[in-house]
Design a protein around this motif. Structure first.
Motif, PDB file in Angstrom:
ATOM      1  N   ALA A 197     134.614  96.268 -17.337  1.00  0.00           N
ATOM      2  CA  ALA A 197     135.558  97.284 -17.947  1.00  0.00           C
ATOM      3  C   ALA A 197     135.252  98.764 -17.149  1.00  0.00           C
ATOM      4  O   ALA A 197     134.003  99.068 -16.863  1.00  0.00           O
ATOM      5  N   GLY A 198     136.207  99.212 -16.712  1.00  0.00           N
ATOM      6  CA  GLY A 198     136.175 100.606 -15.947  1.00  0.00           C
ATOM      7  C   GLY A 198     136.167 100.333 -14.561  1.00  0.00           C
ATOM      8  O   GLY A 198     136.456 101.524 -13.656  1.00  0.00           O
ATOM      9  N   ALA A 216     142.745 102.027 -15.360  1.00  0.00           N
ATOM     10  CA  ALA A 216     141.550 102.465 -16.016  1.00  0.00           C
ATOM     11  C   ALA A 216     140.528 101.410 -15.935  1.00  0.00           C
ATOM     12  O   ALA A 216     139.348 101.582 -16.244  1.00  0.00           O
ATOM     13  N   MET A 218     141.090  98.501 -17.226  1.00  0.00           N
ATOM     14  CA  MET A 218     140.818  97.791 -18.167  1.00  0.00           C
ATOM     15  C   MET A 218     141.633  96.550 -18.348  1.00  0.00           C
ATOM     16  O   MET A 218     141.706  95.745 -19.340  1.00  0.00           O
ATOM     17  N   ASN A 257     140.757  93.356 -20.788  1.00  0.00           N
ATOM     18  CA  ASN A 257     141.571  93.536 -21.938  1.00  0.00           C
ATOM     19  C   ASN A 257     142.072  92.120 -22.252  1.00  0.00           C
ATOM     20  O   ASN A 257     142.180  91.590 -23.282  1.00  0.00           O
ATOM     21  N   CYS A 266     147.249 107.990 -32.371  1.00  0.00           N
ATOM     22  CA  CYS A 266     146.091 108.059 -31.430  1.00  0.00           C
ATOM     23  C   CYS A 266     146.679 108.796 -29.995  1.00  0.00           C
ATOM     24  O   CYS A 266     147.652 109.095 -29.997  1.00  0.00           O
ATOM     25  N   SER A 301     146.480 109.840 -26.043  1.00  0.00           N
ATOM     26  CA  SER A 301     146.064 109.433 -24.791  1.00  0.00           C
ATOM     27  C   SER A 301     146.991 109.353 -23.807  1.00  0.00           C
ATOM     28  O   SER A 301     148.185 109.305 -23.914  1.00  0.00           O
ATOM     29  N   MET A 351     146.250 107.666 -21.016  1.00  0.00           N
ATOM     30  CA  MET A 351     146.004 106.547 -20.378  1.00  0.00           C
ATOM     31  C   MET A 351     146.226 105.399 -21.077  1.00  0.00           C
ATOM     32  O   MET A 351     145.605 105.005 -21.966  1.00  0.00           O
ATOM     33  N   SER A 359     146.267 102.010 -20.328  1.00  0.00           N
ATOM     34  CA  SER A 359     145.003 101.095 -20.385  1.00  0.00           C
ATOM     35  C   SER A 359     144.212 101.250 -21.561  1.00  0.00           C
ATOM     36  O   SER A 359     143.986 100.317 -21.971  1.00  0.00           O
ATOM     37  N   ASP A 360     143.893 102.541 -21.860  1.00  0.00           N
ATOM     38  CA  ASP A 360     142.981 102.750 -22.667  1.00  0.00           C
ATOM     39  C   ASP A 360     143.434 102.436 -24.346  1.00  0.00           C
ATOM     40  O   ASP A 360     143.035 101.983 -25.276  1.00  0.00           O
ATOM     41  N   ALA A 419     143.337  99.181 -24.848  1.00  0.00           N
ATOM     42  CA  ALA A 419     142.146  98.263 -25.007  1.00  0.00           C
ATOM     43  C   ALA A 419     141.604  99.115 -26.343  1.00  0.00           C
ATOM     44  O   ALA A 419     140.971  97.961 -27.082  1.00  0.00           O
ATOM     45  N   PHE A 420     141.895 100.061 -26.734  1.00  0.00           N
ATOM     46  CA  PHE A 420     140.912 100.517 -28.228  1.00  0.00           C
ATOM     47  C   PHE A 420     141.947 100.692 -29.244  1.00  0.00           C
ATOM     48  O   PHE A 420     141.437 100.980 -30.396  1.00  0.00           O
TER      49      PHE A 420
END
Lengths: 140, 139
Positions: free
Chosen positions: A92-93, A108, A110, A114, B48, B50, B52, B54-55, B58-59
């Motif tokens: 990750a990252g 990113a 991910m 993911n 949320c 952001s 980004m 991808s984040d 992911a989250f």
């Protein structure tokens, strides 16, 4: 349901604006088939991340989705540069994406993490200069 | 199916939570609607923020409004993949017609505001919206 359904998508490596059309279509089809929302979401995210990877790293490719009893299988095959270090790519990252890709909101590091997170299994076959095939399963 | 605890509009005096409509969220950030006007009365539970994507992938879980300053078709695609109901563009970003059509097809409401990211999120938070199921871990 004993037989399976298969869908194929050609991913254009040049057109970033169109990235996601395959994922959108798969999502629509799974919805129509009445699969559980959580399964649809996991499949959608995994394919979408894969589709993005194919465009930013591998000049496009082909996605095959097979839906059979209790299983969604996704095969993403490209003829890109291959992944030199899979372990790193799964971290990750970690990202090799260009600044321009980051400006688009991706890169990113991910993508593969993911894809792993949202699927029940992921298998990556890659050969430098030949291409990469990612096979994922989501069970339901 | 599991039972997700979704923190919604939060009232500190009573500890009671309730949902907010997209219209209320839009008013909280002094925003305007660009697409999906017929869906402004849909309830949203959390948001949320952001740039980004991808984040976000992911989250984010169980969130309904994506607050972002990034403005390209992938924002709408990302929102669609994770079942978001609404995208709020900050800093007066203007989505293209293609993006609005994509949102329309996906049934996603598109809002915009002149506020920057921090203030937009702050205004939504002050109006009672929270960041989703992670919130309780820190309270």
């Amino acid at each position: 349901m004993s037989d399976s359904l298969e869908f194929k998508y050609q991913i254009d490596g040049e057109d970033f604006a169109r990235v996601g059309h395959a994922s959108t279509d798969v999502k629509k089809k799974l919805k129509m088939m009445g699969l559980p929302p959580d399964v649809i979401r996991r499949v959608s995210i995994a394919i979408y991340e894969g589709e993005i990877n194919m465009v930013i790293h591998a000049y496009g490719g082909e996605i095959t989705v097979t839906i059979s009893e209790g299983d969604v299988k996704m095969v993403l095959a490209d003829k890109g540069p291959g992944i030199p270090d899979i372990e790193k790519a799964m971290t990750a990252g970690y990202s090799t994406a260009s600044e321009s890709v980051r400006n688009l909101g991706f890169g990113a590091g991910m993508g593969l993490p993911n894809m792993k997170k949202y699927t029940d299994s992921i298998e990556i076959e890659t050969e430098l200069g030949v291409g990469t095939t990612v096979t994922m399963h989501v069970k339901f | 199916m599991g039972h997700a605890i979704i923190l919604t509009q939060y009232e500190p005096e009573t500890g009671v939570t309730k949902a907010m409509t997209i219209r209320e969220a839009m008013e909280a950030v002094h925003g305007t609607v660009l697409s999906g006007e017929d869906k402004l009365d849909l309830e949203v539970h959390s948001a949320c923020g952001s740039d980004m994507m991808s984040d976000v992938l992911a989250f984010v879980k169980d969130q309904a409004i994506l607050v972002t300053g990034l403005c390209n078709p992938q924002v709408i695609r990302t929102a669609e993949m994770i079942d978001m109901k609404c995208v709020l563009f900050v800093r007066d970003k203007n989505p293209t017609q293609d993006m609005l059509e994509l949102a329309e097809e996906a049934g996603i409401v598109v809002l915009k505001t002149g506020h920057r990211m921090f203030n937009s999120c702050g205004l939504l938070y002050a109006a009672g919206l929270r960041g989703g199921s992670d919130y309780e871990r820190f309270t």
